[in-house]
Write a protein that holds these residues in place. Sequence first.
Motif, PDB file in Angstrom:
ATOM      1  N   LEU A 265      -1.869  -3.965   7.267  1.00 37.36           N
ATOM      2  CA  LEU A 265      -0.677  -3.939   6.410  1.00 37.36           C
ATOM      3  C   LEU A 265      -0.969  -3.087   5.197  1.00 37.36           C
ATOM      4  N   ASP A 266      -0.318  -1.940   5.126  1.00 42.85           N
ATOM      5  CA  ASP A 266      -0.538  -1.078   3.971  1.00 42.85           C
ATOM      6  C   ASP A 266       0.657  -1.173   3.039  1.00 42.85           C
ATOM      7  N   PHE A 267       0.502  -1.972   2.002  1.00 43.27           N
ATOM      8  CA  PHE A 267       1.618  -2.191   1.078  1.00 43.27           C
ATOM      9  C   PHE A 267       1.840  -0.994   0.148  1.00 43.27           C
TER      10      PHE A 267
ATOM     11  N   GLU B 241       2.484   1.798   1.497  1.00 44.27           N
ATOM     12  CA  GLU B 241       3.557   2.483   2.227  1.00 44.27           C
ATOM     13  C   GLU B 241       4.585   1.432   2.614  1.00 44.27           C
ATOM     14  N   PRO B 242       5.328   0.935   1.606  1.00 41.64           N
ATOM     15  CA  PRO B 242       6.135  -0.271   1.812  1.00 41.64           C
ATOM     16  C   PRO B 242       7.278  -0.102   2.796  1.00 41.64           C
ATOM     17  N   ASP B 243       7.695   1.146   3.050  1.00 44.70           N
ATOM     18  CA  ASP B 243       8.899   1.325   3.864  1.00 44.70           C
ATOM     19  C   ASP B 243       8.634   1.907   5.240  1.00 44.70           C
ATOM     20  N   VAL B 244       7.366   2.031   5.599  1.00 45.28           N
ATOM     21  CA  VAL B 244       7.036   2.473   6.961  1.00 45.28           C
ATOM     22  C   VAL B 244       6.828   1.223   7.807  1.00 45.28           C
ATOM     23  N   PRO B 245       7.590   1.071   8.894  1.00 40.17           N
ATOM     24  CA  PRO B 245       7.416  -0.138   9.712  1.00 40.17           C
ATOM     25  C   PRO B 245       5.939  -0.391  10.041  1.00 40.17           C
ATOM     26  N   ILE B 246       5.525  -1.639   9.981  1.00 39.49           N
ATOM     27  CA  ILE B 246       4.085  -1.912  10.088  1.00 39.49           C
ATOM     28  C   ILE B 246       3.517  -1.520  11.451  1.00 39.49           C
TER      29      ILE B 246
ATOM     30  N   GLN C 120       2.438   2.161  11.115  1.00 37.00           N
ATOM     31  CA  GLN C 120       1.548   2.616  10.049  1.00 37.00           C
ATOM     32  C   GLN C 120       0.256   3.164  10.644  1.00 37.00           C
TER      33      GLN C 120
END
Lengths: 171, 747
Positions: free
Chosen positions: B281-283, B285-290, B293
């Motif tokens: 989980l890369d927060f 890049e908050p708007d790229v679906p997990i 990522q």
Amino acid sequence: MATSLTRFEDALVDHDCDVTRTSVAEFDGALADAVREPAVGVALDDQDLSLPAAVETDPTPAQLQAAASGVTPVAFAVADHGTVAIPSTATAVEPVSLYPDRHVAVVREEQLVPDTDAAFDELGPTLARERDSVIMATGPSATGDMGALVQGVHGPSEVHVVVVESEVTQS
Amino acid sequence: MSRSDDRQAKAAHIRHLLSTESETIHENTGHMNSERYRAIEGFDYDALRDEARAIKEDAIARLPELIEQVKASVEENGGTVYVADDAADANRYVEDVMADRDAETLVKSKSMTTEELDLNDHLGEAGYDVFETDLGEFVIQVAEEAPSHIVGPGLHKSSEEIADLFNAHFDPDEDLATAQDLTRFARDYLGERIREADVGMTGANFVVAESGTIALVTNEGNARKCAVTPDTHVAVAGVEKILPTVADLQPFSQIIAKAATGQDVPQYFSLLTPPVDSPTLDFDEPDVPITEQSGGGAEGDGDGDSGGSDARDFHLVLVDNGRFAMREDDELRETLYCIRCGACANSCSNFQHVGGHAFGGETYTGGIATGWEAGVHGLDSAGEFNDLCTGCTRCVDACPVNIDIPWINTVVRDRLNRDEAPSEFDFLVEGLTPDEEPGGLDPQKRLFGNVDTLAKLGSATAPVSNWIARTRPARLLVERVAGVDPRRDLPAFRRDTLRKWAADRDTATPTDAGREVVLYPDLYTNYVQVERGKAAVRVLEALGCAVRVPDIPASGRAPLSQGMVSTARERAEAVSEALTPHLDAGRDVVVVEPSDAALFRREYERLLSDEEFDRIAGNSYEILEYVYGLLENGADADALAAGEGQSVSYHSHCQQRTMDLAVYTEAVLSDREFDVRTSDQECCGMAGSFGYKSQYYELSVSVGAELADQFADAERVVASGTSCMEQLDDLLGPTRHPVELLDPAAE
């Protein structure tokens, strides 16, 4: 003697979970009652059951962080303890069951195993051969570290299990 | 520092804890202790712990081979295993991982092993930010204190104290007050740290060799988050955590939460076979679906074999740090079976009253800590607190893997005794004491270890010896040399011993006696508590036994409790020799003092040959156990005094309870129409010499006061052990042994 299903329901209640027993036909309504929005989820991989559009099934980190509920399927469930087995999957069952404050777990009655012995019959091949990962989760996250017992720490504060009765036993 | 100064410093430290941390620790450990009893009721705890024990024995025996198997499994899965020789080696490896991953921050779930390594300090000095995410560990980290309990590192702090700490440290917009507030605050604060972190670290409760799976037993969910959120996961575990197969996890999954907190199962029993398939989980890049990522595993391996996301990095650091040497050590090896549940701490009366800041070493706390500290940090660290184990054995019943924790404490005490430097007072005691111990032994231990010699001398010269012992100069001398607390009444030795009384009676041995019995004249019954001995003889005779009270030497309990193992062994051999003709003649051995009954049936196994031990253990009985057996076999109960409904409050002896012998006293007294109420306190706090020692007197009284409170409204108090009687005498007034209630000659 109580069936596995009623034992499961009793154990869930003992461990402070909510539980709804439903059927395939009534699943959508039961799920809608269990879910609080905004909601994220993982598709159920079940030909009879699906998640409503309101549940985002391919969430971003921001959506995961903001979600009030996370809806997931489970690998199996253990009747005696009210435990749901959460698999680590590429579809993100683990984080979706973990980050939102409310975990809604969808369990098919057929997925129930009676006890820990039977759970390990499932886990043996899963872990040893497939090298998969499973969280045996029982109830909401909890701590006594701040004094009194508090539910809802890093994991969910509420767990709601929607159990779909098997059609065979209904008829 | 002289020994006398040492004792004063220790007394001051304990006094401080009794007035600060004691109340909260007592509440928390007492709660977990009673919850454990509740959880195992109606559950076959013993069968499960035998199973768990056997798995651990096998795993430690095969450890080198299992380590190779773990390496192969983890590498097959795509991870790395590093076996670290010591703390420096482990810390250096973790630091290298941080550097390789270009990491700045690390979030941790609870791990006692990393406490042992001082990893946080090491990484902090190297410039990394380390955050503890278990709430108890977080509190301790903020407070800059050491854990006070293996399972609940911060359980010495109340909600109010934590609120004060957080309000001062974090200065939140609104002051925090309740456990709910504090939990919410910590969740939010640490949640942010987890989302930002570059590396997640966990411990491991178990590591499975065949699959490379690590099992984590947690309630908060932080270990799950630390393991799954960052792309790098480092798990640190002692080498002893390895189990051969997944199936071997089963008994532990059933037993560990019951033993630790009294939960049937933990909230989360996480079985992770890293690198796991979950996407990272890369927060940032908050708007790229997990699932899309960079760390995503969606298109990773869907084939279900030795999988794991390619973006994930996993390191398992297995730590030796003295464990292989413990494995070679016949006495310390058992420590490696420990699953760190804290049940030995929770079931310990002393621990309940002072906690791990007194009853603990550099890292570990509670009864088993002596083994861990001696093994990983050395004897000196174990010596700091080893004396707080009184050998009461209540932890033996609690331990989920059947570790003989009191024995480990005794052995380490023996090793410490042998390490002592000679003292200025050696000349005073060496010539007087016929023990087998080296010259440097602490005079306090030597005095209490040779109490049989004192009793003999004291009795021969009583009552003059008692008067002298009570004079001010004599009390000052024993206080200064041997640390005998002046606030404690000394036992009065009787010139008319039990043996003398028995020899002077002209009761002929009945020819038609049902059983021939040797009443063992234990030190305390013979010289001090003579009346309970007389009562025992009369009760046995009333039930048709022919009773003799022969000259059999002291049992060795006193030296054993001081860690004087050679002396105890010599005494055990002498007892065995003296009992042989009686056992040859088919006589049963009946013991009044429960600590000696327990010795014959338990600790003699460590001191005698198997054959000698089996013979003594198989033919000796605690007095009320024997009376129960006689009544069950048809002896006439009406020959004994009856209670006529009289209320009796009974404290059974700690070692007697561990041997499941207290029930016989309760049954016989109930049968004779006494209305019996039994205390639920683990130990009276006196524990032989413990309550006499000046450095422990206040702790002993604190433990005893809890028992006295339970009995505050009691009409009549009885207790089985000499120590319990002495403690209750001091706190409540005269106490009797239960057999005295049954004495047909009683008024």
